[in-house]
Design a protein around this motif. Sequence first.
Motif, PDB file in Angstrom:
ATOM      1  N   LEU A 180      -6.650 -74.956  18.330  1.00  0.00           N
ATOM      2  CA  LEU A 180      -6.340 -75.935  19.373  1.00  0.00           C
ATOM      3  C   LEU A 180      -7.242 -75.764  20.592  1.00  0.00           C
ATOM      4  O   LEU A 180      -7.698 -76.749  21.178  1.00  0.00           O
ATOM      5  N   VAL A 181      -7.503 -74.520  20.977  1.00  0.00           N
ATOM      6  CA  VAL A 181      -8.420 -74.263  22.102  1.00  0.00           C
ATOM      7  C   VAL A 181      -9.823 -74.772  21.756  1.00  0.00           C
ATOM      8  O   VAL A 181     -10.504 -75.388  22.590  1.00  0.00           O
ATOM      9  N   ALA A 182     -10.261 -74.541  20.521  1.00  0.00           N
ATOM     10  CA  ALA A 182     -11.587 -75.011  20.096  1.00  0.00           C
ATOM     11  C   ALA A 182     -11.657 -76.537  20.124  1.00  0.00           C
ATOM     12  O   ALA A 182     -12.658 -77.111  20.574  1.00  0.00           O
ATOM     13  N   ILE A 183     -10.601 -77.202  19.658  1.00  0.00           N
ATOM     14  CA  ILE A 183     -10.576 -78.667  19.668  1.00  0.00           C
ATOM     15  C   ILE A 183     -10.598 -79.180  21.106  1.00  0.00           C
ATOM     16  O   ILE A 183     -11.369 -80.094  21.442  1.00  0.00           O
ATOM     17  N   ALA A 184      -9.782 -78.574  21.968  1.00  0.00           N
ATOM     18  CA  ALA A 184      -9.765 -78.984  23.372  1.00  0.00           C
ATOM     19  C   ALA A 184     -11.138 -78.746  24.010  1.00  0.00           C
ATOM     20  O   ALA A 184     -11.636 -79.586  24.773  1.00  0.00           O
ATOM     21  N   GLY A 185     -11.766 -77.621  23.679  1.00  0.00           N
ATOM     22  CA  GLY A 185     -13.112 -77.346  24.200  1.00  0.00           C
ATOM     23  C   GLY A 185     -14.115 -78.379  23.725  1.00  0.00           C
ATOM     24  O   GLY A 185     -14.994 -78.799  24.491  1.00  0.00           O
TER      25      GLY A 185
END
Length: 195
Positions: A180-185
């Motif tokens: 999720l952090v990677a997608i948000a990034g």
Amino acid sequence: ALNQNRRLYDDGVLPQPGPEGPGPRRSNLVGIVATALGLVLFAWFVSKVGLGEIWSGLAQVGWGLVAIIALAGLRFAMRATAWTLCLEPPHRLPFRAAFAAVVAGDAIGNLTPLGIFAREPAKAAFVRDRVPLGPALTALAIENIFYILSVAAMIGLSTVALVLEFSLPAAVQHAAWVSLVAIAGGFVVVAVLLW
């Protein structure tokens, strides 16, 4: 009046009337040969798998096959519509031509090991008689960015639902939050690049 501003993909050059593409006789011949080759390939696959096996598979899916085909068609229609909307004036692409190019390009991408590297240029090549290659590829690139972002958003939302609704092992929860952090990034990077 036509927009006289310079654009990235055509260096400010407005579309010029050019010679017509291949004549109807040549196009018909190519279509007939392609259709014949496609039918031969289809017959070969059916003979390799066997009619009984194919019928058994269709019976298992049942009427759900109609829904599957309808959803696939809707996906192609939405991508074709998005592509036509991403074209800058004065270029226009009728929905029917865009839809045919999207389906054909997707088929080429699925049948060759090159995937997206064959799929997207093939779509632009299929409509080269209606839209110059530069604007068609630019519009495809923009459409693909939006498509990838929408897929990433659906994966992200599904991951959130998975984590919140199910009791998962700690390692899976950790991997989900990292994803999720990677997608948000990724969304942030795209927003910065497009802004």
